[in-house]
Design an enzyme around this catalytic site. Sequence first.
Site, PDB file in Angstrom:
ATOM      1  N   SER A   1      12.743  -0.386  -0.815  1.00 16.30           N
ATOM      2  CA  SER A   1      13.990  -0.210  -0.039  1.00 16.30           C
ATOM      3  C   SER A   1      14.144  -1.319   1.005  1.00 16.30           C
ATOM      4  O   SER A   1      14.035  -1.063   2.200  1.00 16.30           O
ATOM      5  CB  SER A   1      14.043   1.177   0.604  1.00 16.30           C
ATOM      6  OG  SER A   1      12.811   1.575   1.171  1.00 16.30           O
TER       7      SER A   1
ATOM      8  N   GLY B   1       0.780  -1.234   0.000  1.00 19.44           N
ATOM      9  CA  GLY B   1       0.000   0.000   0.000  1.00 19.44           C
ATOM     10  C   GLY B   1       0.809   1.280   0.000  1.00 19.44           C
ATOM     11  O   GLY B   1       0.247   2.367   0.170  1.00 19.44           O
TER      12      GLY B   1
END
Length: 200
Positions: free
Chosen positions: A109, A40
């Site tokens: 990341s 999300g």
Amino acid sequence: MTDQVNNVKWHSYTVTKELYNRRFGHMSGVVWITGLSGSGKSSIANELNTMLYERQIHSVVLDGDNLRLGLNKDLGFSSEDRRENVRRTAEAAKLFVQSGALVIVALVSPIEADRAMAKAMFEEGEFVEVYADCPIAVCEQRDPKGLYKKARAQEIPHFTGITAPYEPPSNPDIRLSSDLLSIKQAAGTIMYYLFENTSV
């Protein structure tokens, strides 16, 4: 590369970050949203940006997919390229911060050391790490881009959570259970944190 670096000098400008902050009436900084694909991140970033815009706060979104279509289009998904993806994104965010913007980064990341590297580029209090914590089973069920299906079929190598690691933040500023919260609730949680803990 050494000669090139030795011949380059950072230029300072009259209109500083502090002057921009004063003009816009709020701090500049980074909200770095990390999490698995499908957790999300982009939707939360979009909603947060909308909320900030409605409050006349100068903000910008740096989305991982968008960056890989432009600035980072030459990078793959090896550990080295992922680290460079994070570094370039952080450097771009830093330029926006210098111009007074509140930057929302939506980027998988996956490696904690890489996120720590990004954080170290900013001043104390300028970097807010947000973990979109969503079970991989839920992310895979959502699979908005069909990536998990391709990864399971071995069509995508080095896919985070399947064939490449994801290291959850050990101490994020904000942990969002993004499988339980609506997008508005998740973005609202970040907004509340910013108003309570920063000068936004």
